[in-house]
Design a protein around this motif. Structure first.
Motif, PDB file in Angstrom:
ATOM      1  N   LEU A   1      -6.438  -7.493  -2.385  1.00 15.73           N
ATOM      2  CA  LEU A   1      -6.535  -6.346  -3.467  1.00 15.73           C
ATOM      3  C   LEU A   1      -7.876  -6.398  -2.541  1.00 15.73           C
TER       4      LEU A   1
ATOM      5  N   THR B   1     -10.181  -7.560   0.224  1.00 16.90           N
ATOM      6  CA  THR B   1     -10.100  -7.163   0.955  1.00 16.90           C
ATOM      7  C   THR B   1     -10.713  -5.630   1.858  1.00 16.90           C
ATOM      8  N   TRP B   2      -9.335  -5.259   1.299  1.00 15.17           N
ATOM      9  CA  TRP B   2      -8.060  -4.012   1.032  1.00 15.17           C
ATOM     10  C   TRP B   2      -9.869  -3.340   0.162  1.00 15.17           C
ATOM     11  N   ASN B   3     -10.516  -3.112  -0.670  1.00 14.63           N
ATOM     12  CA  ASN B   3     -11.316  -2.216  -1.441  1.00 14.63           C
ATOM     13  C   ASN B   3     -12.493  -2.153  -1.036  1.00 14.63           C
TER      14      ASN B   3
ATOM     15  N   LYS C   1     -12.926   1.557   1.382  1.00 16.22           N
ATOM     16  CA  LYS C   1     -12.244   2.671   0.383  1.00 16.22           C
ATOM     17  C   LYS C   1     -13.325   2.926  -0.341  1.00 16.22           C
TER      18      LYS C   1
ATOM     19  N   TRP D   1       0.865  -0.915   0.586  1.00 19.32           N
ATOM     20  CA  TRP D   1      -0.114   0.172  -0.223  1.00 19.32           C
ATOM     21  C   TRP D   1       0.816   1.333   0.032  1.00 19.32           C
TER      22      TRP D   1
ATOM     23  N   ALA E   1      -1.223  -9.472  -1.714  1.00 18.99           N
ATOM     24  CA  ALA E   1      -2.085  -8.965  -0.745  1.00 18.99           C
ATOM     25  C   ALA E   1      -3.338  -9.582  -1.493  1.00 18.99           C
TER      26      ALA E   1
END
Length: 551
Positions: A488, A490-492, A495, A416, A486
């Motif tokens: 991505l 889940t991170w998304n 956001k 990130w 990573a």
């Protein structure tokens, strides 16, 4: 003076079908052109060969009158692509250069010319002599290959003329591309030349009618009158010092210059070098100006006039015909520069240079004993090359170790964040590492002084820039791998759309760079990343999806 014709492919046209090779593209992978240079100006045609300087090729293709070369002579030259353009080792990527060792890469600002010159008595010619050169011009530094090619085609050409050359050019246009790691069969005029180019940083073996190196000279033959000074010559090359080689013929001149350049392999010599240099060369004024210090170049010359021109240069190697002292080749002496005055200057190395390291006397004894035992020249050359290689590697190894310590640790790679920076090279910090991990050779001397001087040389600059570029790519690869590993999706989830679009654009740019620069990242990782990007895009509103698909 001389006239020149050139034989090369017609202007390249795009292939209409992927199956059909572009006309002359295979020829161009090996050669720029084939030139015929004759001493009769009336026969010369004003044909430009790409951006090569026609007059330079004419003068460089003939031994000057001082050499007195009768019969057949082979030598080589190197010339700048266009006047005023300096050499650029960097920024030119192609598939061949990516896999070839630095010492065998194609040059993008210089051409290599390989010459087969014939001078024989001929009563039918006004001057009483038949004088003609057949020249192949290439960006590849494959001396042995191209001189072997000329040995096959030149005698035939001098008997049969143009039709034979057209056939040869058509045959070369059927050759496979030069690919490191493959054994290639190159047929020409009923002979098959077998060439093997290995991968990065490995020694290169090749079969060319007889087995020998694709580019390497008979080092022992080149250096047999200066064997006791090898330590000095190695240091002069390592430091990129200005050197003039004055030789009795273009063959000795070009072979000596190329042998000197190869003495620091696997390190690339980054200064300019001219195996055969004449007063007609386009860089003559630039390289002989008295208003500034001599440039970092090695010049091979045969004209005694140069003694006056170069008397202010710091290192001049004056070679003559080999003389024997009993059964050993007579060794030239180191002499004061002040003695370099007259046109009949005796052989010697004219310099005030004092070596940083001591001579390896046991190595010199081994070579001299080999002469007395009639050890074959190729075995002597192998011993000499191994010695030089080990010395260069032991010099470079502490620098390589230090560079490794400048790399950011892998655990600091976050998918990130922007990848961490490579630390700056500090000469003082490097010098401190020498106390624990200095050169592992038995050679005694002032290693610290040698490194300090090396840092001011073009060879350090070239080596560091190349290694820094490789390290930057390695950091890019590690960062890409961290992104691919990573989650991505889940991170998304939490956001904003702006953050997601920003991430998508950055990831796309990274993917594009990785493919463009062919970074050594596994293709399945890149495909996985591409799929993740597509999945994230499909979770966005339709108007954003449309916008991103258009970009």
């Amino acid at each position: 003076g001389g006239g020149s014709d050139s034989l090369e492919g017609p202007s390249k046209t795009a292939a209409t079908n992927a199956e059909v090779p572009v006309p002359w593209s295979r020829f161009s992978a090996w050669l720029e052109c084939v030139c015929v240079v004759t001493f009769d100006l009336e026969l010369g045609q004003a044909i430009e060969v790409h951006k090569l300087r026609k007059t330079s090729i004419c003068y460089l293709s003939f031994p000057d009158s001082y050499s007195g070369c009768l019969g057949d002579t082979q030598f080589s030259f190197r010339l700048r692509q266009s006047v005023g353009r300096s050499s650029s080792w960097f920024g030119h990527e192609d598939a061949y250069n990516r896999d070839a060792p630095v010492t065998l890469q194609k040059e993008h600002a210089h051409f290599h010319g390989y010459v087969y010159f014939r001078q024989v008595k001929d009563a039918s010619v006004k001057r009483g002599y038949f004088q003609k050169s057949l020249v192949v011009v290439s960006r590849l530094p494959f001396g042995n290959l191209f001189h072997s090619l000329l040995q096959v085609i030149a005698p035939e050409y001098f008997e049969k003329h143009e039709p034979c050359l057209e056939t040869v050019c058509n045959e070369i246009d059927q050759w496979p591309a030069p690919v490191p790691g493959q054994t290639l069969n190159l047929p020409v005029m009923g002979v098959v030349m077998q060439v093997r180019i290995l991968w990065m940083e490995k020694l290169f073996r090749t079969n060319i009618i007889l087995i020998h190196f694709i580019h390497e000279l008979d080092l022992f033959k080149c250096f047999q009158s200066v064997l006791i000074h090898m330590q000095m010559l190695w240091e002069l090359m390592l430091l990129g010092e200005p050197v003039v080689v004055m030789a009795p013929s273009p063959t000795v001149s070009s072979e000596t210059v190329l042998a000197l350049v190869s003495a620091i392999a696997p390190l690339r010599y980054c200064g300019d070098y001219r195996p055969y240099f004449t007063i007609h060369d386009s860089e003559f004024k630039e390289y002989t100006t008295r208003t500034q210090a001599p440039p970092n170049v090695i010049l091979g010359v045969t004209n005694p006039f140069f003694i006056k021109t170069f008397h202010c240069w710091p290192h001049i190697i004056r070679l003559g015909d080999l003389k024997m002292s009993g059964d050993l080749p007579k060794q030239v002496k180191v002499k004061k520069l002040a003695k370099l005055k007259t046109l009949d200057t005796k052989t010697g190395i004219y310099t005030a240079y004092k070596t940083f390291l001591h001579k390896d006397k046991s190595f010199i004894k081994r070579l001299l004993k080999g002469i007395q035992k009639k050890r074959p020249s190729e075995v002597q050359s192998a011993i000499l090359r191994r010695h030089l290689l080990e010395q260069t590697e032991s010099f470079i190894l502490p620098l390589e170790r230090y560079l490794e310590s400048l790399m950011p640790p892998q655990r600091s790679m976050s998918p990130w964040k922007t990848p961490p920076q490579i630390r700056s090279f500090s000469q003082d910090e490097f010098m401190k590492t020498l106390e624990q991990a200095g050169p592992q050779l038995t050679l005694k001397g002032d290693w610290t002084g040698l490194y300090r001087r090396f840092f001011r040389s073009p060879n350090f600059d070239g080596w560091y820039r190349l290694r820094h570029r490789e390290m930057t790519q390695k950091v890019e690869c590690l960062h890409l791998e961290a992104i691919c590993a990573a989650d991505l999706l889940t991170w998304n989830k939490d956001k904003s759309e702006v953050e997601i679009v920003d991430l998508i654009l950055k990831l796309r740019e990274k993917l594009m760079k990785a493919r463009k620069h062919q970074l050594p990242v596994k293709e399945e990782l890149l495909e996985k990343l591409e799929q993740s990007i597509q999945t994230i895009i499909s979770s966005l509103p339709e108007d954003l999806q449309t916008l991103l698909h258009r970009q």
